[in-house]
Design a protein around this motif. Structure first.
Motif, PDB file in Angstrom:
ATOM      1  N   UNK A   1       0.851  -1.184   0.000  1.00  0.00           N
ATOM      2  CA  UNK A   1       0.000   0.000   0.000  1.00  0.00           C
ATOM      3  C   UNK A   1       0.888   1.236   0.000  1.00  0.00           C
ATOM      4  N   UNK A   2       0.580   2.160  -0.920  1.00  0.00           N
ATOM      5  CA  UNK A   2       1.411   3.352  -1.052  1.00  0.00           C
ATOM      6  C   UNK A   2       0.531   4.585  -1.183  1.00  0.00           C
TER       7      UNK A   2
ATOM      8  N   UNK B   1       1.964  -0.479   7.586  1.00  0.00           N
ATOM      9  CA  UNK B   1       2.892   0.296   8.406  1.00  0.00           C
ATOM     10  C   UNK B   1       3.236  -0.498   9.663  1.00  0.00           C
ATOM     11  N   UNK B   2       4.366  -0.176  10.238  1.00  0.00           N
ATOM     12  CA  UNK B   2       4.790  -0.785  11.490  1.00  0.00           C
ATOM     13  C   UNK B   2       4.957   0.304  12.529  1.00  0.00           C
ATOM     14  N   UNK B   3       4.841  -0.080  13.795  1.00  0.00           N
ATOM     15  CA  UNK B   3       5.020   0.900  14.859  1.00  0.00           C
ATOM     16  C   UNK B   3       3.894   1.911  14.873  1.00  0.00           C
ATOM     17  N   UNK B   4       4.236   3.118  15.284  1.00  0.00           N
ATOM     18  CA  UNK B   4       3.265   4.199  15.384  1.00  0.00           C
ATOM     19  C   UNK B   4       3.422   5.127  14.184  1.00  0.00           C
ATOM     20  N   UNK B   5       2.311   5.541  13.598  1.00  0.00           N
ATOM     21  CA  UNK B   5       2.376   6.286  12.339  1.00  0.00           C
ATOM     22  C   UNK B   5       1.231   7.266  12.220  1.00  0.00           C
ATOM     23  N   UNK B   6       1.411   8.228  11.334  1.00  0.00           N
ATOM     24  CA  UNK B   6       0.366   9.158  10.926  1.00  0.00           C
ATOM     25  C   UNK B   6       0.032   8.863   9.467  1.00  0.00           C
ATOM     26  N   UNK B   7      -1.250   8.718   9.176  1.00  0.00           N
ATOM     27  CA  UNK B   7      -1.710   8.481   7.803  1.00  0.00           C
ATOM     28  C   UNK B   7      -2.684   9.589   7.444  1.00  0.00           C
ATOM     29  N   UNK B   8      -2.322  10.414   6.465  1.00  0.00           N
ATOM     30  CA  UNK B   8      -3.212  11.487   6.002  1.00  0.00           C
ATOM     31  C   UNK B   8      -4.041  10.951   4.848  1.00  0.00           C
TER      32      UNK B   8
END
Length: 500
Positions: A395-396, A463-470
C-alpha cells in the motif's frame, strides 16, 4: 453568481453536484432534456462506487434496490451450457465493506441522487439547453437557448459522449469508432424466462441477452442487430426483438412485450485530449467513451466526479489554491486511458467467445472491474513512500485507503469509513501510545486516534510501529509518516494552500 454550473444530470453530474453541495458550494445543475430519462441504461455499480455513495449517505437507500448477486445463464445455439456468478465467493472483509457489484437500473440511482441533492437544497433544472460557454480569468458563463445567461466561478461538462461543452471548447475527442451499430438495446417485459438470472445466448448468429431487474417487470435486452434481406440493419422495435428472441433461443414460449428505450450502440473508443480549459472542466462520458465490457462506463464517470468534487469544493471554499484543479486531469486521464485499453480487450474477448460454447460476458472483465485497486501513485498529490520508507510496500500514497475497525472515543464499535465520511482530510493517528504534536492543523483536517492494539489497521495500511496516515477527502492516501515526524503532514497541507 453561483459557484459551479454543472451541465448534465446523469450519474456523473449528480454525483458531482452532491459532492459540491454537501460542502456548501452554490451549484446549479442544467439538463437539456425536458424529463428525466427512464431507460435502464447503465446497470451495475461496482464496489468502489458503492463506497462513494455510502460516503454520500446513500448506503441504506441503495441496499433497498437491485441485487448484489446475479447468475449468468449461458446458452450456445439455443442449448443451455452452464451458469456462472462472478461474485459468488465475494465476502465482506475488514477492509472491503462492499465486495460485490450491485445490479440496478440507472434511473433508480439517478432518482436517489436527485433526492439527496434536493435535501441539500439543489433541484435539477430541466429543459436548460446549453448553446454557448464563455469564460475569462474570473469565471465562466453558460448561455442557454432561451437567452438566459448563468454566471459561475466554474463550469463542468457532464453531458455525455456527444458533449456540447466539449465541442464548444474545441477539445479533440481522440480515438476511433465504428460507424455501424453493433448492438441493439431496449427495455422489454418478458414471459417464459426465470428472472433470477441474466440469460445470454451466443452462437454463430451473434449474441442475444436478456437481463432482469429485481422487483421490476423490466428486462434489458442487448443483441446483435437483425439484418434485412438487402444487408441493412433492421431498426430496433418490439417486432424485431421478438424475431431475434425466436432465432437465438429456438423457443416459442418466450414472449416479449412493452418495448421502450429502443436504442443502438456503436463501438467508440475515444478520450478527450484534456480535461480542463481554464474554468471549464469535463467529466464522465464527456471526457471518455469506451466499450461496455466490464460495466465500467457509469462507474468511471462517478469516480471522475468523486475525484473532482473535493478538489473543486476546496478551491471554491478557499481551502486550496487553484493549482489543485490541475491534479484532476493528472489523476483521472491515466485512469481513462487504462479503462479504454481494458474494455477494448474485454470486448475483443467477448466477440471472440461468441462462437465458443459456455462463454459469456464475464470474459470481458479482463481488468479490475471492482475499482478497488485503482489509485494515483503517480500523482503529485501522492507524497513519498509508506512509513518506514519501504518503496516495495503493498500500500502506497495514492492508493485507496482501506476500511478497518475504529472504535469511537467511548469504545463503541466503529469503522474507518465512518470516520472518513464527509469533505475533510482525515489524519489517522495509529498506535496505542501515539501522542504526536498536532497543533496548528487546519480546521478541515480531523485527527482520528486509532488505538489498534492488535495491529489490524496497521497491517491493512502496511505500516509498522506508530504512524500518521493522512487520508484525502476522496479516501485515497495522501501520505504516511512516522508519528514522531508530523512535519510532513503540515508541509503537505501548506503546499495545497490549506494553511489555516
Amino acid at each position: 453568481m453561483t459557484n459551479v454550473v454543472i451541465v448534465g444530470a446523469g450519474p456523473t453530474g449528480l454525483t458531482l453536484a452532491c459532492g459540491l453541495a454537501r460542502q456548501g458550494v452554490a451549484v446549479r445543475v442544467l439538463e437539456r432534456a425536458t424529463a428525466h430519462a427512464d431507460g435502464s441504461r447503465g446497470k451495475t455499480l461496482n464496489p468502489r462506487s458503492l463506497e462513494i455513495f455510502a460516503d454520500l449517505g446513500l448506503a441504506g437507500e441503495l441496499a433497498a434496490v437491485g441485487r448484489t448477486h446475479l447468475p449468468f445463464r449461458k446458452y450456445f445455439e439455443g442449448v443451455f451450457v452452464n451458469e456462472t456468478e462472478p461474485f459468488a465467493g465475494a465476502r465482506r472483509s475488514a477492509t472491503i465493506p462492499y465486495p460485490a457489484s450491485r445490479w440496478l437500473q440507472q434511473p433508480q440511482l439517478e432518482a436517489l441522487l436527485r433526492e439527496r441533492l434536493a435535501a441539500l437544497g439543489v433541484t435539477v433544472e430541466l429543459g436548460a439547453d446549453l448553446v454557448d460557454v464563455r469564460q475569462d480569468a474570473d469565471g465562466a458563463e453558460a448561455v442557454l437557448a432561451d437567452g438566459r445567461r448563468i454566471a459561475a466561478g466554474y463550469l463542468v461538462g457532464c453531458d455525455g459522449g456527444r458533449s456540447t461543452v466539449r465541442k464548444l471548447l474545441g477539445i479533440p475527442f481522440v480515438g476511433e469508432g465504428d460507424p455501424e451499430p453493433v448492438m441493439v438495446c431496449g427495455d422489454v417485459e418478458v414471459e417464459g424466462l426465470d428472472p433470477g438470472a441474466w440469460h445470454q445466448w451466443f452462437g454463430p448468429q451473434g449474441a442475444f441477452m436478456l437481463c432482469p431487474f429485481e422487483g421490476s417487470p423490466r428486462w434489458q435486452l442487448q443483441a446483435s442487430p437483425e439484418t434485412a434481406a438487402d444487408g441493412t440493419m433492421v431498426p430496433p422495435s418490439l417486432e424485431s426483438f421478438q424475431r431475434l428472441a425466436d432465432t437465438h433461443t429456438g423457443r416459442e414460449d418466450i414472449r416479449l412485450g412493452n418495448a421502450t428505450w429502443l436504442s443502438t450502440w456503436r463501438v467508440n473508443v475515444r478520450m478527450a485530449e484534456r480535461y480542463r480549459e481554464g474554468r471549464v472542466l469535463l467529466a464522465g462520458d464527456c471526457a471518455h467513451v469506451h466499450p461496455t465490457a466490464g460495466g465500467l462506463g457509469m462507474n468511471t464517470g462517478i469516480q471522475d466526479s468523486w475525484n473532482l468534487a473535493w478538489k473543486l469544493g476546496h478551491v471554491v471554499r478557499g481551502l486550496a489554491g487553484p493549482a489543485l484543479l490541475d491534479t484532476y486531469q493528472e489523476e483521472r486521464l491515466p485512469i481513462a486511458a487504462w479503462t479504454l485499453d481494458v474494455t477494448s480487450a474485454g470486448m475483443a474477448a467477448v466477440v471472440k467467445g461468441i462462437d465458443t460454447p459456455g462463454i459469456g460476458v464475464e470474459v470481458g472483465g479482463v481488468g479490475d472491474f471492482t475499482g478497488l485497486s485503482l489509485g494515483y501513485r503517480w500523482s503529485s498529490l501522492a507524497a513519498g513512500t509508506p512509513a518506514g520508507g519501504d518503496p516495495g510496500a503493498l500500500l502506497r500514497a495514492g492508493d485507496r485507503a482501506p476500511d478497518g475497525p475504529c472504535p469511537g472515543p467511548d469504545g463503541a464499535p466503529g469503522r474507518l469509513f465512518e470516520r472518513f465520511a464527509g469533505d475533510d482530510f482525515t489524519l489517522l493517528v495509529l498506535g496505542a501510545g501515539t501522542r504526536p504534536d498536532l497543533a496548528g492543523l487546519p480546521g478541515h483536517v480531523r485527527p482520528v486516534r486509532v488505538e489498534d492494539r492488535d495491529g489490524e489497521v496497521r497491517r491493512a495500511y502496511g505500516v509498522t510501529g506508530e504512524a500518521l496516515v493522512l487520508v484525502r477527502p476522496d479516501n485515497h492516501i495522501a501520505l504516511v509518516t512516522p508519528a514522531t515526524e508530523p512535519g510532513p503532514v503540515h508541509a503537505y497541507l501548506a503546499r495545497l494552500g490549506a494553511t489555516g
